[in-house]
Scaffold this motif. Sequence first.
Motif, PDB file in Angstrom:
ATOM      1  N   UNK A 183      10.686  -1.103   5.487  1.00 34.02           N
ATOM      2  CA  UNK A 183      10.760  -1.133   6.946  1.00 34.02           C
ATOM      3  C   UNK A 183      11.619  -0.015   7.529  1.00 34.02           C
ATOM      4  N   UNK A 184      11.170   0.487   8.675  1.00 31.99           N
ATOM      5  CA  UNK A 184      11.976   1.389   9.480  1.00 31.99           C
ATOM      6  C   UNK A 184      12.938   0.581  10.346  1.00 31.99           C
ATOM      7  N   UNK A 185      12.569  -0.658  10.617  1.00 29.00           N
ATOM      8  CA  UNK A 185      13.356  -1.534  11.486  1.00 29.00           C
ATOM      9  C   UNK A 185      13.091  -2.977  11.087  1.00 29.00           C
ATOM     10  N   UNK A 186      14.166  -3.777  11.030  1.00 31.48           N
ATOM     11  CA  UNK A 186      14.048  -5.198  10.685  1.00 31.48           C
ATOM     12  C   UNK A 186      14.412  -6.015  11.915  1.00 31.48           C
ATOM     13  N   UNK A 187      13.533  -6.953  12.282  1.00 33.75           N
ATOM     14  CA  UNK A 187      13.795  -7.854  13.401  1.00 33.75           C
ATOM     15  C   UNK A 187      13.898  -9.268  12.841  1.00 33.75           C
ATOM     16  N   UNK A 188      15.050  -9.888  13.021  1.00 31.75           N
ATOM     17  CA  UNK A 188      15.190 -11.292  12.632  1.00 31.75           C
ATOM     18  C   UNK A 188      14.592 -12.084  13.777  1.00 31.75           C
TER      19      UNK A 188
ATOM     20  N   UNK B 221       0.846  -1.195   0.000  1.00 29.22           N
ATOM     21  CA  UNK B 221       0.000   0.000   0.000  1.00 29.22           C
ATOM     22  C   UNK B 221       0.880   1.243   0.000  1.00 29.22           C
ATOM     23  N   UNK B 222       0.471   2.231  -0.770  1.00 29.13           N
ATOM     24  CA  UNK B 222       1.302   3.413  -0.982  1.00 29.13           C
ATOM     25  C   UNK B 222       1.499   4.266   0.274  1.00 29.13           C
ATOM     26  N   UNK B 223       0.559   4.223   1.193  1.00 23.64           N
ATOM     27  CA  UNK B 223       0.630   5.071   2.377  1.00 23.64           C
ATOM     28  C   UNK B 223       1.175   4.340   3.612  1.00 23.64           C
ATOM     29  N   UNK B 224       1.849   3.220   3.414  1.00 25.26           N
ATOM     30  CA  UNK B 224       2.308   2.387   4.530  1.00 25.26           C
ATOM     31  C   UNK B 224       3.058   3.199   5.593  1.00 25.26           C
ATOM     32  N   UNK B 225       4.031   3.989   5.188  1.00 23.71           N
ATOM     33  CA  UNK B 225       4.842   4.724   6.161  1.00 23.71           C
ATOM     34  C   UNK B 225       4.086   5.885   6.816  1.00 23.71           C
ATOM     35  N   UNK B 226       2.944   6.269   6.237  1.00 23.76           N
ATOM     36  CA  UNK B 226       2.110   7.295   6.871  1.00 23.76           C
ATOM     37  C   UNK B 226       1.252   6.689   7.980  1.00 23.76           C
ATOM     38  N   UNK B 227       1.067   5.369   7.941  1.00 29.21           N
ATOM     39  CA  UNK B 227       0.248   4.684   8.954  1.00 29.21           C
ATOM     40  C   UNK B 227       1.006   4.584  10.271  1.00 29.21           C
ATOM     41  N   UNK B 228       2.330   4.393  10.189  1.00 29.60           N
ATOM     42  CA  UNK B 228       3.108   4.274  11.420  1.00 29.60           C
ATOM     43  C   UNK B 228       4.530   3.829  11.161  1.00 29.60           C
ATOM     44  N   UNK B 229       5.211   3.479  12.244  1.00 26.44           N
ATOM     45  CA  UNK B 229       6.573   2.949  12.175  1.00 26.44           C
ATOM     46  C   UNK B 229       6.478   1.499  11.699  1.00 26.44           C
ATOM     47  N   UNK B 230       7.169   1.202  10.610  1.00 26.76           N
ATOM     48  CA  UNK B 230       7.042  -0.112   9.969  1.00 26.76           C
ATOM     49  C   UNK B 230       8.157  -1.043  10.452  1.00 26.76           C
ATOM     50  N   UNK B 231       7.737  -2.173  11.011  1.00 22.16           N
ATOM     51  CA  UNK B 231       8.669  -3.180  11.533  1.00 22.16           C
ATOM     52  C   UNK B 231       8.519  -4.441  10.689  1.00 22.16           C
ATOM     53  N   UNK B 232       9.619  -4.881  10.084  1.00 19.60           N
ATOM     54  CA  UNK B 232       9.621  -6.108   9.281  1.00 19.60           C
ATOM     55  C   UNK B 232      10.063  -7.276  10.154  1.00 19.60           C
ATOM     56  N   UNK B 233       9.177  -8.245  10.324  1.00 18.85           N
ATOM     57  CA  UNK B 233       9.496  -9.483  11.036  1.00 18.85           C
ATOM     58  C   UNK B 233      10.062 -10.448  10.011  1.00 18.85           C
ATOM     59  N   UNK B 234      11.366 -10.634  10.038  1.00 18.22           N
ATOM     60  CA  UNK B 234      12.083 -11.385   8.998  1.00 18.22           C
ATOM     61  C   UNK B 234      12.396 -12.806   9.454  1.00 18.22           C
ATOM     62  N   UNK B 235      12.130 -13.754   8.552  1.00 11.84           N
ATOM     63  CA  UNK B 235      12.437 -15.159   8.804  1.00 11.84           C
ATOM     64  C   UNK B 235      12.613 -15.873   7.472  1.00 11.84           C
ATOM     65  N   UNK B 236      13.374 -16.947   7.489  1.00  8.87           N
ATOM     66  CA  UNK B 236      13.482 -17.764   6.277  1.00  8.87           C
ATOM     67  C   UNK B 236      12.142 -18.458   6.035  1.00  8.87           C
ATOM     68  N   UNK B 237      11.891 -18.809   4.797  1.00  8.39           N
ATOM     69  CA  UNK B 237      10.649 -19.491   4.440  1.00  8.39           C
ATOM     70  C   UNK B 237      10.534 -20.812   5.202  1.00  8.39           C
ATOM     71  N   UNK B 238      11.640 -21.542   5.279  1.00 14.54           N
ATOM     72  CA  UNK B 238      11.636 -22.852   5.931  1.00 14.54           C
ATOM     73  C   UNK B 238      11.236 -22.741   7.405  1.00 14.54           C
TER      74      UNK B 238
END
Length: 175
Positions: free
Chosen positions: A148-153, A88-105
């Motif tokens: 993302x503003x922040x990536x959490x593995x 969505x184009x307005x993602x960063x206007x909604x708030x602080x974006x945190x990417x929860x990162x993990x391998x597919x497996x």
Amino acid sequence: MKIDKNIVLIGFMGVGKGTIARELAKQTGIFAIDGDDMIESFANKKIKEIFEDDGEDEFRKIELNLAKFLEKSVSNAIISTGGGFYKVKNLNKIGTVIYLKSSFEKIIDRMKKSSNCEKKFAKRPLLSNLEKAKELHDQRDKEYEKKADFVVIIEDKSAKQIAKEIIKFIQKGKN
């Protein structure tokens, strides 16, 4: 805890965005909102049914309406999103974006170990073909990172540990 902006959790389907949102809510006292639940309430049907009956394009239109609503009407909340919401184009206007990162497996292993495993797979139409889903995961990984503003593995961490990491990041931003 009071936050200046919403916390928006993004990541691949099944990564645990809802679980982390609930843990964050528990640790902060901030309400957690599930974007997929809101879409289902709005459409009065399950996401799987929206995909089956109306197609992915219709689902994405509803998702876009949700994004507009969240930007204009929601503050001081933790928002867990669907796997494709990051577009969505307005993602960063909604708030602080945190990417929860993990391998597919690891995502698939996590889902398989869940007590309601079949239900978790059934409600995610894009996981019906694991080979295609892995391709989608690999394609989206870099896109999630860019947004993302922040990536959490999150691999090999408890929900409690992940929530603490996010809180530490949010508090740093206030200083």
